[in-house]
Design a protein around this motif. Structure first.
Motif, PDB file in Angstrom:
ATOM      1  N   PHE A  48      11.514   8.770 -61.568  1.00  0.00           N
ATOM      2  CA  PHE A  48      11.353   8.847 -63.021  1.00  0.00           C
ATOM      3  C   PHE A  48      11.829  10.184 -63.586  1.00  0.00           C
ATOM      4  O   PHE A  48      12.399  10.231 -64.682  1.00  0.00           O
ATOM      5  CB  PHE A  48       9.887   8.618 -63.401  1.00  0.00           C
ATOM      6  N   TYR A 111       3.449   5.957 -59.484  1.00  0.00           N
ATOM      7  CA  TYR A 111       3.768   4.596 -59.061  1.00  0.00           C
ATOM      8  C   TYR A 111       2.496   3.768 -59.029  1.00  0.00           C
ATOM      9  O   TYR A 111       1.382   4.303 -59.106  1.00  0.00           O
ATOM     10  CB  TYR A 111       4.465   4.574 -57.695  1.00  0.00           C
ATOM     11  N   ILE A 251       9.247   6.938 -67.871  1.00  0.00           N
ATOM     12  CA  ILE A 251       8.440   5.817 -67.387  1.00  0.00           C
ATOM     13  C   ILE A 251       8.363   4.742 -68.464  1.00  0.00           C
ATOM     14  O   ILE A 251       8.562   3.547 -68.196  1.00  0.00           O
ATOM     15  CB  ILE A 251       7.024   6.297 -67.006  1.00  0.00           C
ATOM     16  N   THR A 254      11.512   2.653 -68.834  1.00  0.00           N
ATOM     17  CA  THR A 254      11.653   1.557 -67.866  1.00  0.00           C
ATOM     18  C   THR A 254      10.700   0.408 -68.179  1.00  0.00           C
ATOM     19  O   THR A 254      10.964  -0.738 -67.815  1.00  0.00           O
ATOM     20  CB  THR A 254      11.390   2.028 -66.419  1.00  0.00           C
ATOM     21  N   GLN A 255       9.592   0.713 -68.845  1.00  0.00           N
ATOM     22  CA  GLN A 255       8.605  -0.317 -69.161  1.00  0.00           C
ATOM     23  C   GLN A 255       9.037  -1.220 -70.313  1.00  0.00           C
ATOM     24  O   GLN A 255       8.570  -2.354 -70.401  1.00  0.00           O
ATOM     25  CB  GLN A 255       7.257   0.332 -69.497  1.00  0.00           C
ATOM     26  N   ARG A 259      15.504  -5.250 -67.628  1.00  0.00           N
ATOM     27  CA  ARG A 259      15.730  -4.903 -66.231  1.00  0.00           C
ATOM     28  C   ARG A 259      17.189  -4.591 -65.940  1.00  0.00           C
ATOM     29  O   ARG A 259      17.501  -3.616 -65.240  1.00  0.00           O
ATOM     30  CB  ARG A 259      15.246  -6.038 -65.318  1.00  0.00           C
ATOM     31  N   VAL A 262      18.095  -1.125 -66.939  1.00  0.00           N
ATOM     32  CA  VAL A 262      17.490  -0.115 -66.081  1.00  0.00           C
ATOM     33  C   VAL A 262      18.274   0.003 -64.782  1.00  0.00           C
ATOM     34  O   VAL A 262      18.616   1.112 -64.335  1.00  0.00           O
ATOM     35  CB  VAL A 262      16.015  -0.458 -65.780  1.00  0.00           C
ATOM     36  N   TRP A 285      15.244  -3.627 -57.842  1.00  0.00           N
ATOM     37  CA  TRP A 285      14.215  -3.071 -58.721  1.00  0.00           C
ATOM     38  C   TRP A 285      13.669  -4.173 -59.633  1.00  0.00           C
ATOM     39  O   TRP A 285      14.429  -4.942 -60.214  1.00  0.00           O
ATOM     40  CB  TRP A 285      14.804  -1.938 -59.557  1.00  0.00           C
ATOM     41  N   SER A 287      10.322  -3.572 -61.597  1.00  0.00           N
ATOM     42  CA  SER A 287       9.587  -2.970 -62.709  1.00  0.00           C
ATOM     43  C   SER A 287       9.175  -1.554 -62.319  1.00  0.00           C
ATOM     44  O   SER A 287       9.343  -1.144 -61.172  1.00  0.00           O
ATOM     45  CB  SER A 287       8.327  -3.786 -63.049  1.00  0.00           C
ATOM     46  N   SER A 288       8.595  -0.841 -63.269  1.00  0.00           N
ATOM     47  CA  SER A 288       8.112   0.516 -62.988  1.00  0.00           C
ATOM     48  C   SER A 288       6.953   0.494 -62.005  1.00  0.00           C
ATOM     49  O   SER A 288       6.712   1.479 -61.299  1.00  0.00           O
ATOM     50  CB  SER A 288       7.653   1.194 -64.292  1.00  0.00           C
TER      51      SER A 288
END
Length: 352
Positions: A48, A111, A251, A254-255, A259, A262, A285, A287-288
């Motif tokens: 992040f 995380y 963070i 990314t939320q 996707r 990101v 990947w 999700s966060s």
């Protein structure tokens, strides 16, 4: 011999050494006056803070990559010794390092587990293992001891009714993540702890099923935090504040970002930094993994592991209190800078 007692003893010795050596709270500066923050990375991944710098969310700090880490506990030990300025690990490991006397403070969640990202503990499809009791005398493979996978395995076994003596018969085996799936399929271990690319690629190949997941234990939960040394925080408050606000916004980015966008940004960052990596991991990947807006730390996320260590006789009751181990002072999603539920720049989200 109790594993965690020995771990705490080693950490105590480690902290004595670092205290004798002394760590400085001072930090280098760039020509334009920014504070240089040293950190360790992970091969093939974008953290992040790396995303935050790429998105231009820092005004007062400049990141300096000094190499890659091997585990969360190693990362935060490097913070405690002053080899790097911030690091991240499972909160149980953070608590243990605090218990050993390391002067560190958690400043931001790093995380966790949500609907799309979690750690699964898998067995072969045809395995006779169906319950915790079936694990007595069996082997569980994981990336390192004294961190997330070990704590969660032991917590699940305890919640399923195994005694401490029975839990001790379950062998926890360190296996490099890249080899864990194959070790399971070859019968070298009976259960494999898998997450991210290793979970997704193994599931694509089939033939395995989850025995349990961390998500099934605690639901949506933040499991790790970024930590800094207390002396560094005292001497570089503006830099730490800038690091936290920028990383919290990354963070959040990314939320709320699709996707595909990101993943594309992660791919771009990996290519640009030129560390001889591929981008295979980021393609998986999901999700966060952090279920709370902007990585705000909740007291229970640390207190859970304090209570766990006390309950298992590894920590004296009352020695540590979660509220003394972390701060949300610098997080814009906790200190009133940004409205609740807002986006990475504090704006209201279109769908809300």
């Amino acid at each position: 011999m109790r594993l965690f007692s020995s771990v705490l003893a080693m950490l105590s010795a480690f902290v004595l050494v670092l205290t004798a050596c002394g760590s400085s709270g001072s930090s280098a500066r760039t020509e334009d006056g920014k504070t240089v923050l040293r950190y360790q990375g992970w091969t093939g991944e974008v953290e992040f803070h790396e995303l935050a710098e790429e998105l231009g969310y820092y005004q007062k700090v400049k990141l300096e990559w000094v190499g890659n880490t091997t585990s969360g506990p190693q990362d935060i030990q490097s913070v405690a010794t002053g080899d790097i300025d911030f690091g991240s690990a499972f909160n149980g490991a953070v608590v243990k390092l605090n218990a050993a006397g390391a002067p560190i403070t958690s400043v931001l969640s790093s995380y966790g587990a949500d609907e799309d990202e979690y750690t699964g503990y898998y067995v072969l499809e045809n395995s006779p293992i169906r319950s915790a009791r079936d694990l007595i005398g069996k082997k569980v493979g994981m990336n390192t001891l004294g961190a997330h996978h070990e704590f969660l395995t032991r917590e699940w076994l305890a919640k399923q009714g195994l005694t401490n003596e029975e839990i001790k018969t379950v062998t926890l085996t360190v296996v490099p993540p890249v080899n864990t799936e194959q070790a399971l399929r070859d019968g070298q271990i009976d259960v494999a702890a898998l997450n991210e690319i290793y979970r997704e690629s193994a599931l694509q190949r089939g033939g395995i099923r989850p025995l349990f997941t961390d998500k099934s234990l605690f639901g949506a939960f933040s499991y790790g935090t970024y930590v800094v040394r207390d002396d560094f925080l005292a001497e570089n408050r503006d830099a730490v504040a800038d690091f936290v606000q920028g990383t919290a916004r990354a963070i959040r980015w990314t939320q709320v970002t699709p996707r595909d966008e990101v993943v594309a940004k992660f791919r771009e960052i990996i290519t640009k930094r030129n560390r001889n990596e591929d981008t295979k991991a980021v393609e998986f990947w999901r999700s966060s993994g952090i279920p709370v807006t902007g990585g705000v730390v909740a007291e229970r996320e640390l207190q859970t592991w304090i209570d766990w260590l006390v309950r298992n006789g590894e920590l004296e009751a009352g020695k540590l209190t979660a509220k003394d181990l972390y701060t949300n002072e610098f997080n814009p999603y906790a200190n009133g800078t940004y409205p609740e539920g807002s986006g990475p720049d504090g704006q209201a989200l279109a769908h809300e």
